[in-house]
Design an enzyme around this catalytic site. Sequence first.
Site, PDB file in Angstrom:
ATOM      1  N   GLU A 102       0.810  -1.212   0.000  1.00 42.16           N
ATOM      2  CA  GLU A 102       0.000   0.000   0.000  1.00 42.16           C
ATOM      3  C   GLU A 102       0.848   1.269   0.000  1.00 42.16           C
ATOM      4  OE1 GLU A 102      -4.016  -1.724   2.076  1.00 42.16           O
ATOM      5  OE2 GLU A 102      -2.563  -0.800   3.389  1.00 42.16           O
ATOM      6  N   CYS A 115       3.440   8.409   1.515  1.00 39.04           N
ATOM      7  CA  CYS A 115       4.034   7.383   2.366  1.00 39.04           C
ATOM      8  C   CYS A 115       4.237   6.129   1.503  1.00 39.04           C
ATOM      9  CB  CYS A 115       3.084   7.119   3.531  1.00 39.04           C
ATOM     10  SG  CYS A 115       3.709   5.907   4.682  1.00 39.04           S
ATOM     11  N   CYS A 122       7.337  -7.570   6.146  1.00 46.18           N
ATOM     12  CA  CYS A 122       8.568  -7.153   6.834  1.00 46.18           C
ATOM     13  C   CYS A 122       9.007  -8.294   7.742  1.00 46.18           C
ATOM     14  CB  CYS A 122       8.327  -5.890   7.659  1.00 46.18           C
ATOM     15  SG  CYS A 122       9.814  -5.293   8.503  1.00 46.18           S
ATOM     16  N   CYS A 126       8.020  -6.171  14.651  1.00 41.22           N
ATOM     17  CA  CYS A 126       7.800  -5.301  15.814  1.00 41.22           C
ATOM     18  C   CYS A 126       6.411  -5.614  16.362  1.00 41.22           C
ATOM     19  CB  CYS A 126       7.917  -3.831  15.416  1.00 41.22           C
ATOM     20  SG  CYS A 126       9.552  -3.438  14.764  1.00 41.22           S
ATOM     21  N   CYS A 129       3.098  -3.637  15.082  1.00 39.63           N
ATOM     22  CA  CYS A 129       3.008  -3.242  13.675  1.00 39.63           C
ATOM     23  C   CYS A 129       2.283  -4.297  12.846  1.00 39.63           C
ATOM     24  CB  CYS A 129       4.404  -3.003  13.120  1.00 39.63           C
ATOM     25  SG  CYS A 129       4.417  -2.712  11.346  1.00 39.63           S
ATOM     26  N   GLY A 176       7.432  -2.359   5.257  1.00 38.77           N
ATOM     27  CA  GLY A 176       8.797  -2.839   5.065  1.00 38.77           C
ATOM     28  C   GLY A 176       9.853  -2.018   5.788  1.00 38.77           C
ATOM     29  N   GLU A 177      11.032  -2.618   5.898  1.00 34.84           N
ATOM     30  CA  GLU A 177      12.180  -1.943   6.511  1.00 34.84           C
ATOM     31  C   GLU A 177      13.106  -1.499   5.362  1.00 34.84           C
ATOM     32  OE1 GLU A 177      13.528  -0.647   9.314  1.00 34.84           O
ATOM     33  OE2 GLU A 177      15.161  -0.247   7.936  1.00 34.84           O
ATOM     34  N   SER A 208      12.665   6.087   7.155  1.00 32.77           N
ATOM     35  CA  SER A 208      12.455   5.674   8.539  1.00 32.77           C
ATOM     36  C   SER A 208      12.975   4.253   8.727  1.00 32.77           C
ATOM     37  CB  SER A 208      10.956   5.733   8.851  1.00 32.77           C
ATOM     38  OG  SER A 208      10.703   5.153  10.114  1.00 32.77           O
ATOM     39  N   SER A 230      12.931   4.708  14.474  1.00 29.15           N
ATOM     40  CA  SER A 230      11.816   4.219  15.278  1.00 29.15           C
ATOM     41  C   SER A 230      12.342   3.730  16.613  1.00 29.15           C
ATOM     42  CB  SER A 230      11.131   3.066  14.532  1.00 29.15           C
ATOM     43  OG  SER A 230      10.538   3.561  13.359  1.00 29.15           O
ATOM     44  N   LEU A 231      12.260   4.572  17.621  1.00 30.23           N
ATOM     45  CA  LEU A 231      12.842   4.188  18.910  1.00 30.23           C
ATOM     46  C   LEU A 231      11.817   3.469  19.800  1.00 30.23           C
ATOM     47  CD1 LEU A 231      15.685   4.464  20.065  1.00 30.23           C
ATOM     48  CD2 LEU A 231      14.844   6.354  21.455  1.00 30.23           C
ATOM     49  N   CYS A 352      -0.796   5.292  10.176  1.00 28.71           N
ATOM     50  CA  CYS A 352       0.512   4.727  10.436  1.00 28.71           C
ATOM     51  C   CYS A 352       0.402   3.350  11.084  1.00 28.71           C
ATOM     52  CB  CYS A 352       1.156   5.667  11.440  1.00 28.71           C
ATOM     53  SG  CYS A 352       2.848   5.878  11.184  1.00 28.71           S
TER      54      CYS A 352
END
Length: 382
Positions: A102, A115, A122, A126, A129, A176-177, A208, A230-231, A352
Site C-alpha cells: 500500500e 508514504c 517485513c 515489531c 506493527c 517494510g524496513e 524511517s 523508530s525508537l 501509520c
Amino acid sequence: MEVQEAVTQHTERVNLLGMTRSKMETWLVSIGEKPFRAQQILKWIHHSGVDDFEQMSNLGKALRAKLGELAEIRPPKVVRQLDSKDGTRKWAIEVGGNNLVETVFIPDGQRGTLCVSSQVGCSLDCSFCSTGKQGFQRDLTASEILGQVWLAIKSYDAFGPGKNRVVTNVVMMGMGEPLLNFENVVDATNLMMDDFGYGLSKRRVTLSTSGVVPMLDKLGDVSEVSLAVSLHAPNDALRNELVPINRRYPIAELLAACRRYLDKQPDKHRVVTVEYTLIAGVNDSMDQARELAQVLRDLPCKVNLIPFNPFSLSDYQRPSKSAVSRFWQVMTDAGYVTTVRTTRGDDIDAACGQLAGQVQDRTRRAERHRRKAEETQIIRVM
Ligand code: SAH
Ligand code: SF4
C-alpha cells in the site's frame, strides 16, 4: 537458431522507471548510445509522466524503436484506490503472487506527503506493527518503489508544466524496513532528489528505520535523505520486546550510528527525527518520557510521538489524549522540539502502522488458523 530465438523471446525488457541517472547512462552506453540521452529520457518519465517511448519527440525514430525493443516504463499495477473523507488517498498495488502493498497520500495545506512502501511484508516483527505480523515476502524493485511516486502524481493528473506540485514530501514509512532493501531504496530515493527526477530537497525525503545499524553506516556514504529512527522505548529491556532488532543493535549503538550519519552529512544543521509510538500502559508514562529525554541528550534530534493505531491482530491500546499530552509536555520541557502525529485516513485504514496490504504467506495464514481454532474453542466452552 531455435535456441537463439528462445533466448531472445525470454529476455525481459529492462524497466527504466526506477533507474537512476548514472545507471541509465551506463546502460545507454552498453547498448551503444550516448549517455546524455539519459537526461532526456528521465525528463520525459519523471517531469512529463510519459510511459511510451514513441511520445519522446526529441529522440530519433531509430532510438525510440530500439528503446521499445529493449526497455519499458512499467508502473506498478494499482488494483484499488480508496479516498478518505479527510482527503487521504490510498492505493493497493499488486506485486505478484496475490500480494499487495500500500501507498498513502496525505494532503495538508500546501504540503502533500506520500508514504511509500519498500518491501512486501517485513521480517522484523515489531510487536505493534500490522506489517510485521504478515511476515516477509520480498523486496520491492527500485521501479516498484519509485513507481509509487509516479502513479500518485499521475492519479492527480499533476505531471507536466504549469501543474501544481502534488507530492511535496516523501516518507519511506509504508510497509517494510527500507534499510533491508538497501540498493533499491537508495536508488529510488536518490531519483526522488535528482533534478532530472522529482527534484525534492533532501529535507523532504525521509527514510524511517527501526535501526539496522550496519546499513545506517552504509547509507551515510551514499545518501543525503533525512533520517527518522523508530525508537519507541527509552531502555533496552522494553525495546527488546517492542522492536526485536534491538537485541542485535541496542539503543546506544543505534544512537551512535545516528550521530555518525549526521556527521557524514555536508549540512551540519541536520537533525534526526526520533519516532516514538505511544502505547497505553506500555511506554507512555511520565517516567518513561523523562528517561527518553535523558537517553536522547547527545543526539541532535526532534521527537515525533505517534499514538498507537489499533489493528485486528493486536491487543495494544491507544493512549488517552491526556497521556499523550503529558508525555509531550515532559519532552517539550526538556527542550526537545516535539510533535504529535495526527491520525489521517482512519476510515480507509491508512493510518501509520495499519498498512496491511495483503501478503499471502504462511505466517499470516497460520495466524488466521490459530485465531479460528481459538474462536471455535471459546464457542465450545460457552
Ligand atoms: N520499517 C520502518 C518504516 C515503516 S513503519 C520503521 O520501522 O521505521 C513507519 C512508522 O510507523 C514506524 O515508526 C513504526 O514504528 C510506526 N508504526 C508501526 N505500527 C504502528 C502502529 N500500529 N501505530 C502507530 N505507529 C506504528
Ligand atoms: Fe517492519 Fe517497521 Fe513494522 Fe517493525 S515497524 S515490523 S521494522 S515495518
